[in-house]
Design a protein around this motif. Structure first.
Motif, PDB file in Angstrom:
ATOM      1  N   ALA A 129      10.057   0.771   4.772  1.00 54.93           N
ATOM      2  CA  ALA A 129      10.703  -0.877   4.174  1.00 54.93           C
ATOM      3  C   ALA A 129       9.921  -0.866   2.898  1.00 54.93           C
ATOM      4  O   ALA A 129       9.134  -0.270   2.277  1.00 54.93           O
ATOM      5  N   GLY A 130      10.785  -1.719   1.821  1.00 61.93           N
ATOM      6  CA  GLY A 130      10.345  -1.774   0.697  1.00 61.93           C
ATOM      7  C   GLY A 130      10.788  -3.303  -0.100  1.00 61.93           C
ATOM      8  O   GLY A 130      11.587  -4.034   0.621  1.00 61.93           O
ATOM      9  N   ILE A 131       9.933  -3.389  -1.087  1.00 62.00           N
ATOM     10  CA  ILE A 131      10.110  -4.960  -1.484  1.00 62.00           C
ATOM     11  C   ILE A 131       9.891  -5.035  -3.026  1.00 62.00           C
ATOM     12  O   ILE A 131       8.918  -4.277  -3.444  1.00 62.00           O
ATOM     13  N   ARG A 132      10.537  -5.710  -3.667  1.00 64.44           N
ATOM     14  CA  ARG A 132       9.889  -5.755  -5.068  1.00 64.44           C
ATOM     15  C   ARG A 132       9.094  -7.295  -5.382  1.00 64.44           C
ATOM     16  O   ARG A 132       9.089  -8.250  -4.666  1.00 64.44           O
ATOM     17  N   GLU A 133       8.057  -6.878  -6.341  1.00 66.77           N
ATOM     18  CA  GLU A 133       7.326  -8.123  -6.426  1.00 66.77           C
ATOM     19  C   GLU A 133       6.988  -8.160  -8.057  1.00 66.77           C
ATOM     20  O   GLU A 133       7.449  -7.523  -8.846  1.00 66.77           O
ATOM     21  N   GLN A 134       6.067  -9.190  -8.504  1.00 64.66           N
ATOM     22  CA  GLN A 134       5.503  -9.271  -9.726  1.00 64.66           C
ATOM     23  C   GLN A 134       3.870  -9.259  -9.852  1.00 64.66           C
ATOM     24  O   GLN A 134       3.368  -9.687  -8.898  1.00 64.66           O
ATOM     25  N   SER A 180       1.418  -5.607  10.594  1.00 63.26           N
ATOM     26  CA  SER A 180       0.500  -6.217   9.370  1.00 63.26           C
ATOM     27  C   SER A 180       0.522  -5.762   8.284  1.00 63.26           C
ATOM     28  O   SER A 180       0.488  -6.701   7.332  1.00 63.26           O
ATOM     29  N   VAL A 181       0.959  -4.595   7.848  1.00 68.83           N
ATOM     30  CA  VAL A 181       1.097  -4.290   6.434  1.00 68.83           C
ATOM     31  C   VAL A 181       2.318  -4.861   5.842  1.00 68.83           C
ATOM     32  O   VAL A 181       2.373  -5.336   4.852  1.00 68.83           O
ATOM     33  N   LEU A 182       3.463  -4.990   6.778  1.00 72.75           N
ATOM     34  CA  LEU A 182       4.483  -5.912   6.422  1.00 72.75           C
ATOM     35  C   LEU A 182       4.409  -7.352   6.060  1.00 72.75           C
ATOM     36  O   LEU A 182       4.990  -7.858   5.166  1.00 72.75           O
ATOM     37  N   LYS A 183       3.424  -7.982   6.861  1.00 76.49           N
ATOM     38  CA  LYS A 183       3.180  -9.140   6.593  1.00 76.49           C
ATOM     39  C   LYS A 183       2.361  -9.337   5.013  1.00 76.49           C
ATOM     40  O   LYS A 183       2.597 -10.414   4.208  1.00 76.49           O
ATOM     41  N   TYR A 184       1.537  -8.225   4.805  1.00 67.12           N
ATOM     42  CA  TYR A 184       1.176  -8.142   3.485  1.00 67.12           C
ATOM     43  C   TYR A 184       2.090  -8.228   2.281  1.00 67.12           C
ATOM     44  O   TYR A 184       2.403  -8.912   1.381  1.00 67.12           O
ATOM     45  N   ILE A 185       3.112  -7.059   2.293  1.00 63.93           N
ATOM     46  CA  ILE A 185       4.231  -7.169   1.358  1.00 63.93           C
ATOM     47  C   ILE A 185       5.143  -8.147   1.332  1.00 63.93           C
ATOM     48  O   ILE A 185       5.709  -8.390   0.091  1.00 63.93           O
ATOM     49  N   THR A 186       5.374  -9.057   2.400  1.00 66.00           N
ATOM     50  CA  THR A 186       6.372  -9.792   2.372  1.00 66.00           C
ATOM     51  C   THR A 186       5.659 -11.393   2.154  1.00 66.00           C
ATOM     52  O   THR A 186       6.285 -12.149   2.036  1.00 66.00           O
TER      53      THR A 186
END
Length: 379
Positions: A71-76, A123-129
């Motif tokens: 899974a992946g996501i962009r952040e700032q 649990s890690v997905l909750k962090y990145i989202t």
């Protein structure tokens, strides 16, 4: 393997690998099933954070089944520079059923921060989202500011999210696979064949050897093997000795006598190449005996399952025993069922078998399964 826990947001970005200083190099030797990759300035380093970009980058391990979820996501970043710009970055989460090392992750993300996670994947997905119901929010609520609008974040998933629990179907499948592996061991299949039929066993070779030892111990403990022991006297060049015995998957050849039994896998035919008395007399007799016998190895001993032994030596039986302390020619002779002599490379060889009435050795011509070279009929 540590017990999975909720991810608390301690993404250690100091673990980024710096090519100049080597900073963070220690993470390369760590292992984990769940890895969190934090990629700063993905555009600068040519990393496409989209699903297509990451799956293309990881195509080799995805096709091999090494990764089953990503899974992946962009952040700032939380802080801004003097121009009010925030550092763009992205997260990629990967799940490796059989663990991966940091060095493997580094091959694909050489400029990213790498973190092996003890937490489970949800649990890690909750962090990145930046889902506030996750454990991370209790420790680092300020990181909610890294979240981008949904359209800009471009969150994606690939594969099936692991829950950390085995389903009933998985248990049934595992049980069936284990039964097939045990049947393969019982049928005398070697490690290589079992690994090809069941690739998951590649990471557990010691378990296969232990199972084989247990099963063969039970089978051969009370069985007296009907042994065929052939002594081949052949003072030939070493590179020619392989022509004197069958080269099949059921043949175990000993040429290194330092750790001779490390690779033995219940093969039916044993070949001792260039034998000049490397074993002690006690061990030598034990290996030729028809009774239950274990073969010593550094990790797990094997059980002798062979019923045919070929002893290839440049010495005659008498010379072998004369140059080795405690070797007894008359005693050794009782273990032998056949003898063969080669005098040169062109010599097709002659066999000798013991006369059951007189006990004397009688000359015959090449016994099966060995192929005669031309017409060897004696007139």
């Amino acid at each position: 393997m540590a017990r999975a826990k909720d991810f608390d947001g301690m993404a250690n970005e100091t673990e980024a690998i710096d090519r100049q200083t080597g900073k963070g190099i220690g993470v390369l030797g760590k292992k984990a099933r769940v890895w969190l990759v934090t990629q700063n300035h993905p555009e600068k380093y040519g990393v496409d954070m989209s699903r297509e970009g990451i799956t293309t980058l990881l195509q080799k391990v995805l096709d091999a089944g090494r990764i089953t979820f990503a899974a992946g996501i962009r952040e700032q970043s939380l802080t801004a520079d003097e121009y009010g710009q925030r550092t763009p970055h992205g997260h990629v989460v990967t799940y490796w059923p059989n663990e991966a090392t940091g060095r493997q992750i580094y091959q694909y993300f050489p400029h990213a921060a790498l973190q092996p996670c003890k937490a489970n994947t949800p649990s890690v997905l909750k962090y990145i989202t930046k889902d506030p119901s996750g454990e991370w929010f209790k420790h680092h609520p300020e990181k909610i500011g890294e979240k981008l609008p949904e359209a800009e974040a471009g969150y994606w998933e690939w594969g099936e999210l692991p829950t950390g629990k085995r389903s009933a179907d998985d248990e049934t499948k595992k049980s069936t696979t284990n039964a097939e592996i045990l049947a393969a061991i019982s049928a005398g299949k070697g490690d290589a064949v079992i690994h090809m039929e069941h690739p998951q066993t590649m990471y557990h070779p010691a378990h296969i050897r232990q199972a084989r030892f247990t099963m063969m111990s039970r089978r051969y403990r009370s069985i007296v093997r009907d042994m065929t022991v052939l002594y081949i006297e052949a003072n030939l060049p070493l590179k020619q000795l392989h022509t004197l015995y069958p080269n099949t998957g059921d043949t175990y050849v000993v040429s290194d006598y330092i750790y001779p039994w490390e690779g033995y896998c219940a093969e039916n035919t044993l070949v001792l190449v260039n034998y000049t008395g490397q074993f002690s007399w006690y061990d030598f007799c034990r290996y030729l005996c028809e009774a239950y016998c274990t073969l010593p190895a550094r990790y797990v001993n094997s059980v002798a399952c062979y019923t045919t032994v070929l002893i290839i030596s440049p010495l005659s039986v008498e010379d072998l025993c004369s140059v080795n302390k405690n070797y007894d020619a008359a005693n050794l002779d009782t273990y032998l069922t056949h003898r063969r002599v080669y005098t040169s490379l062109d010599d097709p060889g002659a066999d000798y078998i013991r006369n059951p009435t007189t006990g004397e050795w009688q000359r015959v011509y090449l016994l099966p399964p060995y192929v005669e070279k031309g017409d060897q009929n004696e007139h």
